[in-house]
Design a protein around this motif. Structure first.
Motif, short mmCIF file in Angstrom:
data_model
loop_
_atom_site.label_atom_id
_atom_site.label_comp_id
_atom_site.label_asym_id
_atom_site.label_seq_id
_atom_site.Cartn_x
_atom_site.Cartn_y
_atom_site.Cartn_z
N ASN A 1 -6.45 6.01 -5.27
CA ASN A 1 -7.27 4.89 -5.69
C ASN A 1 -6.54 4.29 -6.88
O ASN A 1 -5.56 3.60 -6.70
N ASP A 2 -6.96 4.59 -8.09
CA ASP A 2 -6.21 4.16 -9.27
C ASP A 2 -4.99 5.07 -9.49
O ASP A 2 -4.00 4.66 -10.05
N GLU B 1 0.84 -1.21 0.00
CA GLU B 1 0.00 0.00 0.00
C GLU B 1 0.87 1.26 0.00
O GLU B 1 0.57 2.24 -0.68
N CYS C 1 1.03 4.16 -2.93
CA CYS C 1 0.89 5.60 -2.67
C CYS C 1 2.09 6.37 -3.20
O CYS C 1 1.94 7.45 -3.78
N PRO D 1 -4.61 6.12 1.05
CA PRO D 1 -5.64 5.41 0.30
C PRO D 1 -7.00 6.09 0.50
O PRO D 1 -7.29 6.62 1.58
N GLU D 2 -7.81 6.08 -0.52
CA GLU D 2 -9.11 6.74 -0.45
C GLU D 2 -9.95 6.20 0.70
O GLU D 2 -10.64 6.96 1.40
N ALA D 3 -9.90 4.90 0.95
CA ALA D 3 -10.68 4.30 2.04
C ALA D 3 -10.25 4.86 3.40
O ALA D 3 -11.08 5.13 4.26
#
Length: 147
Positions: A109-110, A6, A10, A82-84
């Motif tokens: 995200n993408d 992750e 990023c 991350p968007e979440a």
């Protein structure tokens, strides 16, 4: 300590969104401070107009809440996450103190996109010189002679 998938995602996204342009120079894990430094920013860019942007990458709530210093020393400063995680922190109002102080946010995200714009701190010239020195010193780790 190796980086998580992750974190790498990023890093790749913020590089593509910010430093993958003519006239923008970037450095990952830039060490700040005199000598060997006492602080590190995850990613920093300087553009051809001498505007510095600092990016702190956070990939989980525990990472966000860790005691590690958040190095917001640029003209513009951002979290990259991350968007979440952004949605989760936003729901819990954990971002509010940073938003009030002008910290921006890139959600990944993408790719990476700005969800909160940073405010310009207009750092003084002597600080820009220090940041430029820190970037050169940190980028020298990629220099290999005779290898």
């Amino acid at each position: 300590m190796s980086k998580t998938a992750e974190t790498k995602k990023c890093e790749k996204a913020i590089y593509r969104a910010t430093a993958n342009k003519i006239g923008v120079y970037g450095c990952f894990e830039c060490t700040l401070g005199a000598g060997y430094g006492n602080e590190r920013v995850d990613f920093i860019t300087m553009d051809s107009k001498n505007i510095f942007r600092c990016y702190e990458i956070k990939v989980s709530i525990s990472d966000f809440n860790s005691r590690a210093k958040k190095s917001f020393c640029g003209d513009f400063n951002y979290f990259v996450m991350p968007e979440a995680l952004y949605r989760e922190l936003e729901d819990k109002s954990l971002l509010n103190p940073y938003l009030v102080s002008g910290i921006g946010i890139y959600a990944v995200n993408d790719g990476a996109s700005v969800v909160v714009k940073a405010k310009n701190k207009n750092i003084p010239l002597h600080r820009k010189v220090e940041l430029m020195h820190a970037m050169v010193r940190s980028l020298s780790r990629y220099t290999r002679i005779g290898e």
